[in-house]
Design an enzyme around this catalytic site. Structure first.
Site, short mmCIF file in Angstrom:
data_model
loop_
_atom_site.label_atom_id
_atom_site.label_comp_id
_atom_site.label_asym_id
_atom_site.label_seq_id
_atom_site.Cartn_x
_atom_site.Cartn_y
_atom_site.Cartn_z
N HIS A 254 -16.90 9.14 29.94
CA HIS A 254 -16.18 8.65 28.51
C HIS A 254 -14.81 8.00 28.77
O HIS A 254 -14.04 8.76 29.29
CB HIS A 254 -16.39 9.61 27.63
CG HIS A 254 -15.60 9.48 26.07
ND1 HIS A 254 -16.04 8.59 25.31
CD2 HIS A 254 -14.58 9.58 25.83
CE1 HIS A 254 -15.46 8.54 24.27
NE2 HIS A 254 -14.41 9.04 24.46
N GLY B 264 -33.41 -27.48 25.79
CA GLY B 264 -34.02 -26.25 26.32
C GLY B 264 -33.09 -25.16 26.13
O GLY B 264 -32.08 -25.25 26.46
N GLY C 129 -30.07 -21.22 49.80
CA GLY C 129 -31.01 -21.94 48.87
C GLY C 129 -30.28 -22.21 47.72
O GLY C 129 -29.04 -22.24 47.46
N TYR D 178 -32.79 -19.30 29.17
CA TYR D 178 -31.20 -18.71 29.80
C TYR D 178 -30.54 -19.68 30.30
O TYR D 178 -29.26 -19.82 30.47
CB TYR D 178 -31.76 -17.44 30.39
CG TYR D 178 -32.25 -17.88 32.10
CD1 TYR D 178 -31.18 -17.79 32.99
CD2 TYR D 178 -33.56 -17.92 32.33
CE1 TYR D 178 -31.81 -18.19 34.35
CE2 TYR D 178 -34.14 -18.11 33.64
CZ TYR D 178 -33.10 -18.17 34.51
OH TYR D 178 -33.73 -18.27 35.77
#
Length: 480
Positions: free
Chosen positions: A459, A198, A41, A201
């Site tokens: 970290h 426009g 699609g 996003y």
């Protein structure tokens, strides 16, 4: 005309349709999937995947340009390169290679799970019968090419997964140098000047990519800021980055159409003045709408929500054993929503008890910087009458963000004040899309601020900002 029967007939082979078909096959349900174009699609072929590929290529080219000392600038990292160039034809070919691998993989999975794929265009005759006119040529490697003939298929269950289409402006129709995102993702050449209509996003993702590829870019938006569907705190770093890249922003402005010679865009700016902007190409990105025409949907006389098919929390329509999923059912138009709905429908047909009631669905903008919204924003919570606390942790205080030169942005958490249950996350910054899984899992699992704050995060990682936001909401952030 040939006649066939099946338990489940799916119209549309996008993310929702093909996932429903694969899951149905896994569950032993006899399934036929009808697709007139390519499997995957909009998402796989002309949307999610190719746009992210083009965005990546644009970012890499932009970095190389930066390291070449564009405009006399020096790289803080001490990297210098020769002036780069880009062969957009090869870039598009690389992008198409990714698309081909993914769509081929979908075809193989459908075949593996016993799904019959009929290549052709469906027309609904009634809630149990669909007529398919075969597409000439094509094929996906897993498809039964109908070869131009007509096939009538009877089914017990009909699943509609026809997706959406780009909204076309009547005064700026697609054609020539006016394009939708589909054409913008496969350019034969780069325009000297791209005008984007426009600042949602889609427009900003592609506009930013084109700017990084070297085109001059102008964005025209009717609202007073970019990303008008998102709160101002999230949109502000994106607007700042657009300006830093040299993108011209015309806010509170409306496009009137093309000039007579088609070489410029007529626009009314925020001051009410009519001006013309020269344009080599115009990208219209003002939204998408459910694809409801061209396949006989009106014959079913289903209940609708505007242009969208109305469904319940099991994706049932107003007609028994007719189901609808994905963009056809309206907002949020997200591939991962369609996938989850498709999987659920297959399981319900197989006899399982399921309801589509997610605690949250993540939404991601692959702008620069990226934006993620999951669950409720502080404004949403207030509208619902929830007494919530929210806290943000800036990327500027995150060591990993510093090392990747991505200190713009923040992570924000929203939680109930009474029990500290997390109801929302928002983030803007480098690579925050990769944090969306942690955000949605915390909400789906019912985590509290103490759960996130007490979880040891690796970290140095960007994920530490997630922990620190939770700690800050509790009143004792460690690194700010």
């Amino acid at each position: 005309m040939t006649m066939e029967t099946t338990t489940l007939l799916i119209i549309g082979g996008g993310p929702g349709g093909y996932v429903a078909a694969i899951r149905a096959g896994q569950l032993g349900i006899k399934t036929v999937l009808v697709e007139g174009g390519q499997l995957g699609g909009t998402c796989l072929n002309v949307g999610c995947i190719p746009s992210k590929a083009l965005i990546h290529a644009a970012e890499e080219f932009h970095k190389a340009t930066h390291y070449a000392g564009e405009g006399g600038a020096e790289s803080a990292l001490g990297i210098r390169t020769a002036a780069p160039s880009i062969d957009i034809t090869r870039t598009v070919a690389w992008k198409e290679g990714i698309v081909k691998r993914l769509t081929g993989g979908v075809g193989a999975l459908l075949k593996k799970n016993g799904v019959q794929v009929v290549r052709g265009w469906a027309r609904i005759l009634d809630g149990k019968t669909v007529e398919v006119t075969g597409a000439e040529g094509g094929g996906t490697g897993a498809a039964n090419d109908a070869g131009g003939q007509t096939t009538r298929i009877r089914c017990e269950h009909l699943l509609l997964a026809t997706g959406s289409e780009a909204v076309e402006l009547p005064f700026l129709p697609f054609g020539g140098n006016v394009v939708s995102a589909t054409e913008a993702l496969s350019p034969e050449t780069l325009p000297g000047h791209l005008v984007v209509v426009g600042a949602g996003y889609i427009g900003l993702e592609l506009g930013t990519a084109y700017r990084k590829l070297g085109a001059r870019v102008t964005v025209v938006e009717a609202a007073g800021r970019v990303l008008p569907a998102y709160d101002d705190e999230l949109a502000r770093p994106v607007a700042a980055r657009l300006r830093a890249l040299g993108v011209d922003l015309h806010l509170e402005s409306s496009v009137l159409g093309l000039s007579e010679d088609g070489k410029s865009v007529r626009m009314k700016n925020g001051g009410g003045e009519e001006v013309a902007i020269d344009a080599d190409r115009v990208l219209v990105a003002v939204g998408r709408r459910p694809r409801t025409s061209g396949f006989g949907l009106e014959s079913l006389m289903l209940d609708m929500n505007g242009r969208a098919v109305r469904i319940d929390n099991q994706c049932r329509t107003s007609m028994r054993n007719v189901w609808a999923i994905g963009d056809l059912t309206g907002e949020p138009m997200l591939a991962h929503r369609a996938m989850a709905q498709g999987e659920m429908v297959a399981e319900i047909i197989a006899g399982k008890r399921r309801h589509f009631m997610p605690a949250a669905i993540p939404a991601v903008c692959f702008t620069d910087p990226e934006v993620v919204v999951v669950g409720l924003t502080p404004q949403d919570a207030a509208k619902q009458g929830l007494d919530c606390i929210s806290a943000s942790f800036p990327y500027a205080a995150n060591g990993r963000a510093m090392t990747i030169e991505g200190t713009e942005g923040f992570v924000r958490v929203v939680a109930r004040k009474d029990n500290h249950l997390i109801v929302g996350w928002q983030a803007v910054g480098s690579a925050v899309a990769e944090l969306s899984t942690a955000f949605v899992q915390s909400i789906e699992l019912g985590a509290q601020l103490e759960d996130i704050g007490g979880t040891i995060h690796a970290h140095p990682t960007l994920g530490e900002a997630v922990q620190e936001a939770a700690l800050r909401a509790l009143g004792h952030a460690l690194h700010i």
